[in-house]
Write a protein that holds these residues in place. Sequence first.
Motif, PDB file in Angstrom:
ATOM      1  N   ASN A 177       0.810  -1.213   0.000  1.00 47.17           N
ATOM      2  CA  ASN A 177       0.000   0.000   0.000  1.00 47.17           C
ATOM      3  C   ASN A 177       0.849   1.272   0.000  1.00 47.17           C
ATOM      4  N   TYR A 178       2.174   1.118  -0.069  1.00 46.93           N
ATOM      5  CA  TYR A 178       3.096   2.260   0.015  1.00 46.93           C
ATOM      6  C   TYR A 178       2.779   3.103   1.248  1.00 46.93           C
ATOM      7  N   SER A 179       2.567   2.431   2.356  1.00 40.39           N
ATOM      8  CA  SER A 179       2.058   3.079   3.564  1.00 40.39           C
ATOM      9  C   SER A 179       3.179   3.464   4.517  1.00 40.39           C
ATOM     10  N   ALA A 180       3.234   4.735   4.880  1.00 40.41           N
ATOM     11  CA  ALA A 180       4.207   5.184   5.880  1.00 40.41           C
ATOM     12  C   ALA A 180       3.996   4.459   7.202  1.00 40.41           C
ATOM     13  N   LYS A 181       2.759   4.193   7.516  1.00 38.37           N
ATOM     14  CA  LYS A 181       2.408   3.565   8.789  1.00 38.37           C
ATOM     15  C   LYS A 181       3.063   2.198   8.950  1.00 38.37           C
ATOM     16  N   TYR A 182       3.277   1.508   7.832  1.00 37.13           N
ATOM     17  CA  TYR A 182       3.854   0.163   7.853  1.00 37.13           C
ATOM     18  C   TYR A 182       5.257   0.125   7.261  1.00 37.13           C
ATOM     19  N   ASP A 183       5.468   0.797   6.146  1.00 34.56           N
ATOM     20  CA  ASP A 183       6.755   0.709   5.467  1.00 34.56           C
ATOM     21  C   ASP A 183       7.874   1.426   6.209  1.00 34.56           C
ATOM     22  N   GLU A 184       7.523   2.360   7.100  1.00 39.15           N
ATOM     23  CA  GLU A 184       8.553   3.104   7.821  1.00 39.15           C
ATOM     24  C   GLU A 184       8.804   2.572   9.234  1.00 39.15           C
ATOM     25  N   LEU A 185       8.266   1.408   9.543  1.00 39.43           N
ATOM     26  CA  LEU A 185       8.455   0.854  10.892  1.00 39.43           C
ATOM     27  C   LEU A 185       9.938   0.670  11.222  1.00 39.43           C
ATOM     28  N   GLU A 186      10.678   0.065  10.320  1.00 41.96           N
ATOM     29  CA  GLU A 186      12.083  -0.228  10.619  1.00 41.96           C
ATOM     30  C   GLU A 186      12.903   1.046  10.752  1.00 41.96           C
ATOM     31  N   SER A 187      12.676   2.007   9.853  1.00 36.13           N
ATOM     32  CA  SER A 187      13.464   3.241   9.912  1.00 36.13           C
ATOM     33  C   SER A 187      13.124   4.076  11.134  1.00 36.13           C
ATOM     34  N   MET A 245       0.446   0.959  15.266  1.00 34.41           N
ATOM     35  CA  MET A 245      -0.696   1.734  15.771  1.00 34.41           C
ATOM     36  C   MET A 245      -0.248   3.149  16.131  1.00 34.41           C
ATOM     37  N   TRP A 246       0.614   3.700  15.282  1.00 31.27           N
ATOM     38  CA  TRP A 246       1.168   5.018  15.589  1.00 31.27           C
ATOM     39  C   TRP A 246       0.535   6.114  14.730  1.00 31.27           C
ATOM     40  N   VAL A 247       1.078   6.408  13.569  1.00 29.57           N
ATOM     41  CA  VAL A 247       0.665   7.580  12.785  1.00 29.57           C
ATOM     42  C   VAL A 247      -0.848   7.577  12.542  1.00 29.57           C
ATOM     43  N   ALA A 248      -1.426   8.779  12.468  1.00 25.93           N
ATOM     44  CA  ALA A 248      -2.885   8.916  12.444  1.00 25.93           C
ATOM     45  C   ALA A 248      -3.471   8.792  11.043  1.00 25.93           C
ATOM     46  N   ASP A 249      -3.446   7.568  10.501  1.00 25.18           N
ATOM     47  CA  ASP A 249      -4.358   7.250   9.412  1.00 25.18           C
ATOM     48  C   ASP A 249      -5.051   5.937   9.743  1.00 25.18           C
ATOM     49  N   MET A 250      -6.130   5.661   9.042  1.00 23.94           N
ATOM     50  CA  MET A 250      -6.982   4.527   9.396  1.00 23.94           C
ATOM     51  C   MET A 250      -6.639   3.282   8.576  1.00 23.94           C
ATOM     52  N   ASP A 251      -6.898   2.135   9.154  1.00 25.35           N
ATOM     53  CA  ASP A 251      -6.770   0.868   8.440  1.00 25.35           C
ATOM     54  C   ASP A 251      -8.118   0.452   7.842  1.00 25.35           C
ATOM     55  N   PHE A 252      -8.900   1.438   7.432  1.00 31.87           N
ATOM     56  CA  PHE A 252     -10.210   1.204   6.822  1.00 31.87           C
ATOM     57  C   PHE A 252     -10.208   1.738   5.393  1.00 31.87           C
ATOM     58  N   GLU A 253     -10.988   1.100   4.539  1.00 28.76           N
ATOM     59  CA  GLU A 253     -11.193   1.646   3.203  1.00 28.76           C
ATOM     60  C   GLU A 253     -11.992   2.940   3.298  1.00 28.76           C
ATOM     61  N   SER A 254     -11.704   3.840   2.389  1.00 26.85           N
ATOM     62  CA  SER A 254     -12.450   5.100   2.320  1.00 26.85           C
ATOM     63  C   SER A 254     -13.869   4.829   1.822  1.00 26.85           C
TER      64      SER A 254
END
Length: 391
Positions: A14-24, A34-43
Amino acid sequence: MKYNFDKVIDRSNNYSAKYDELESKFGRKDLCSMWVADMDFESPKPVIDAIKARAEQGIFGYTSRTDSYYDAFTGWYKRRYDWDIKRELIANSPGVVTSLSVLMKEFTKAGDKIIVQTPVYYPFLNVVKDNGRQLVLNPLKNIDGDYVMDYEDLKKKIDNKVKYLILCNPHNPVGRVWTKKELIKLGNICIENNITVISDEIHGELVYGENKYTPFASISEEFRKNSIICLSATKTFNIAGLQDSFVVFPNKKTYEQFKGFLDILGIKRNNCFSLVAVETAFRHGEEWLKQLLEYLEGNCRFIIDYCKKNIPSIKPNKPQGTYLVWLDCRDLGLDDESLNDFMINKAKIALDEGRWFGEEGKGYTRINIACPRTTLEEGLTRIGKAVEEYL
């Protein structure tokens, strides 16, 4: 239609900062994110359909904002809050933080003081300091987990160098939805001392129960003339990646100055997808939002009940708004470095550190509950197991 917020969506591609940036950001990938404020729901489905239809046109040139786009925005606030927003005073920017930074750069000068109410969304602190302005803290009072404004402290902090107060309405991270009475008291103090209020109201739609979001500028003509309001559909409808926000100015002069700076940077157009997504969300997103709020309120109850029964040493606040819960972890007796390490390496969960939000956030952490309940339960189970082993 009935939306399924229990659906777990794989965001690995999903090119998601919420997931792809975990390691960095946190040093490891195997975390419950469960950090950055976006939802794991479809719009909302109408938004998805509108984006698909736009993509199928096959041409993605420079965009032009239409009257229909602005009418959808102003109509939403008129319909829901009886707030008449003047079309000629609406500017656009990629996001609220961008707007705050431009406002600091263009409307203040070195030596000016800016008031913020901590613990607060940490970009507030950064845009003031990074632009070389003086940060003045007016901490909220924590009364047994219920946060209120400290008006007496505010009055003491004011001098002739204070030019702006940045308000978070509703408040991130403590989840307060400020009442009209509270806002009037704050606004009057600012008017009396020639302080303009910059109000970030991006979470205004995410309000629970009997609580009511009051747009600051809607309170009176005097308040409108003494405020700059930052708004966006992106948080409400989970379209933050499309980068679109609105800034409502009190007069044409400030509008032109702000817009002129963005024009110099070449940031004066939406991308082609944000235009149709935002307009569609404001026109057809209300049913989705209603169902979302019911689900999120259930998640709020779940986390409070779960911690009370299983992790009594961690005390979540009960948010009146936002999908962010402020966790009081002070009973664990850990300093901030140790608490951060505990959550990452023992509980294996990625949360926003409380200290990011100011001194008043020490011993706290912020969790994003805009996710399927199974995900929320998984995160809490990890924390509970780690706490049990630690204690």
